[in-house]
Design an enzyme around this catalytic site. Structure first.
Site, mmCIF file in Angstrom:
data_model
loop_
_atom_site.group_PDB
_atom_site.id
_atom_site.type_symbol
_atom_site.label_atom_id
_atom_site.label_comp_id
_atom_site.label_asym_id
_atom_site.label_seq_id
_atom_site.Cartn_x
_atom_site.Cartn_y
_atom_site.Cartn_z
ATOM 1 N N THR A 1 -2.917 -5.122 50.103
ATOM 2 C CA THR A 1 -2.298 -5.237 51.422
ATOM 3 C C THR A 1 -1.547 -3.980 51.835
ATOM 4 O O THR A 1 -1.049 -3.229 50.984
ATOM 5 C CB THR A 1 -1.312 -6.423 51.442
ATOM 6 O OG1 THR A 1 -0.585 -6.433 52.676
ATOM 7 C CG2 THR A 1 -0.296 -6.309 50.314
ATOM 8 N N GLU B 1 1.263 -4.011 53.027
ATOM 9 C CA GLU B 1 2.680 -4.216 52.698
ATOM 10 C C GLU B 1 3.071 -3.480 51.425
ATOM 11 O O GLU B 1 4.256 -3.353 51.123
ATOM 12 C CB GLU B 1 2.977 -5.714 52.549
ATOM 13 C CG GLU B 1 2.925 -6.497 53.854
ATOM 14 C CD GLU B 1 4.095 -6.203 54.789
ATOM 15 O OE1 GLU B 1 5.155 -5.753 54.297
ATOM 16 O OE2 GLU B 1 3.954 -6.414 56.005
ATOM 17 N N TYR C 1 6.630 -10.104 48.159
ATOM 18 C CA TYR C 1 5.185 -10.197 48.388
ATOM 19 C C TYR C 1 4.513 -8.847 48.144
ATOM 20 O O TYR C 1 3.515 -8.746 47.434
ATOM 21 C CB TYR C 1 4.923 -10.668 49.820
ATOM 22 C CG TYR C 1 3.484 -10.542 50.257
ATOM 23 C CD1 TYR C 1 2.508 -11.401 49.761
ATOM 24 C CD2 TYR C 1 3.111 -9.561 51.188
ATOM 25 C CE1 TYR C 1 1.180 -11.278 50.171
ATOM 26 C CE2 TYR C 1 1.794 -9.442 51.600
ATOM 27 C CZ TYR C 1 0.834 -10.303 51.081
ATOM 28 O OH TYR C 1 -0.481 -10.173 51.482
ATOM 29 N N LYS D 1 1.834 -7.945 45.190
ATOM 30 C CA LYS D 1 0.513 -7.424 45.551
ATOM 31 C C LYS D 1 0.245 -6.079 44.878
ATOM 32 O O LYS D 1 -0.896 -5.780 44.507
ATOM 33 C CB LYS D 1 0.401 -7.291 47.065
ATOM 34 C CG LYS D 1 0.034 -8.572 47.786
ATOM 35 C CD LYS D 1 -1.406 -8.991 47.496
ATOM 36 C CE LYS D 1 -1.865 -10.128 48.379
ATOM 37 N NZ LYS D 1 -3.263 -10.514 48.103
#
Length: 331
Positions: A126, A128, A154, A158
């Site tokens: 991701t 992010e 998160y 990831k």
């Protein structure tokens, strides 16, 4: 003989689009579903009867091994995650177990079943993971060489999944690729995500079902694309002779305010401000102000291109939710 694909996260937005895409390609599609009484099972069975559902859990390696032995997949797409960034601050340990260590469990299950040389693995990484660091390339955006600095549980989880996938690729010769996907939305997005929250609220305001929407930061800039386009990129990665990592993005950013502009204009409202209230409860402890991706590598090596532009995506989402809410009114 038809290829077989095994998908974790089959009940999510990407799982839905990917299953539909692979079915259209002639694949035998298997989906992992968690829990005996998962409320999302009925929807999958009704809308995608071609998916063969297998009960397993990304946190339980033994159940993943059984799923692999049943499906005998040529391709394994790991989309399972607790993927809401804001929620990850509330349950960081659970996010670490599911979104992070779950990737290790999937890779180990493949290795323990002897599939490291025969099963091609896709990991859903991701944008992010970047988190705002190394944004010193105006107009170019993050590519596969940019520095990582995740700013949420998160993003951290990831990043572990991303690196453990690369480690298994290098250690065991697995055909394991990571797709570093920037924000991708659509009509299958969960209502807890801001884009779908907006499109659904606009539909309900249009139909007289509610009078306002509460949001957090309206200035954050995101690189938003359509989920249906992005699953094609996932598939293309696993068709390559060599595994690699690829950024999938549009190369342009838009604010939440711009999303609101288009969404409300779709129902004939030119000024959305009277309908929007900012609520501090929706602000994140650490915000990522801008995420812009550079998909040049994916475009050059995979031949991938997004088809749905930003206005088209917003229109699709609002019209879908108008239809959904109108049907609900008739029930």
């Amino acid at each position: 003989m038809a290829k077989a694909a095994l998908i974790t996260g089959i009940t999510g937005q990407d799982g839905y689009h990917l299953a539909e895409f692979l079915h259209g390609k002639g694949y035998e599609v298997y989906g992992i579903i968690r829990g005996q009484h998962n409320p999302k099972r009925a929807r999958v069975e009704q809308e995608q009867p071609f998916v063969k559902l297998l009960e397993a859990d990304i946190t339980d390696t033994s159940s993943l091994i059984r799923a692999i032995e049943t499906a005998r997949p040529d391709e394994f797409y790991n989309l399972a995650a607790i993927s809401h960034v804001g929620y990850s601050f509330k349950v960081p340990q659970l996010v670490a177990d599911v979104t992070g260590k779950g990737v290790l469990n999937a890779l180990e299950a493949i290795r323990l079943t002897g599939g490291e040389k025969t099963i091609r693995f896709y990991q859903a990484s991701t944008s992010e993971m970047f988190g705002g660091l190394d944004y010193n390339r105006p107009g170019k955006g993050y590519d596969e060489t940019a520095l990582f600095h995740p700013r949420s549980p998160y993003g951290v989880a990831k990043l572990y999944g991303h690196w453990i996938t690369k480690n298994y690729r290098e250690s065991y010769g697995m055909h394991a690729s990571c797709g570093i996907l920037f924000n991708h939305e659509g009509e299958r997005r969960g209502l807890e995500f801001v884009t779908r929250k907006i499109s659904n609220a606009v539909a309900r305001i249009h139909l007289g079902k509610q009078d306002h929407i509460e949001l957090g930061n309206l200035d954050a800039k995101r690189d938003w694309g359509y989920a249906g386009d992005y699953v094609v990129g996932m598939w293309l990665m696993l068709q390559q002779d060599q595994p690699d990592d690829y950024v999938l993005a549009t190369g342009e950013t838009h604010t939440i305010g711009e999303f609101l502009d288009l969404a409300f204009k779709e129902v004939g409202i030119n000024d959305w401000k009277p309908y929007v209230k900012q609520n501090p409860a929706f602000m994140r402890p650490a915000e990522v102000d801008i995420l812009l991706g550079n998909p040049a590598k994916a475009e050059a090596k995979l031949g991938w291109r997004r088809k749905v532009d930003f206005p088209g995506m917003v229109k699709l989402m609002v019209q879908h939710d108008i239809g959904l809410e109108s049907a609900t009114s008739l029930d």
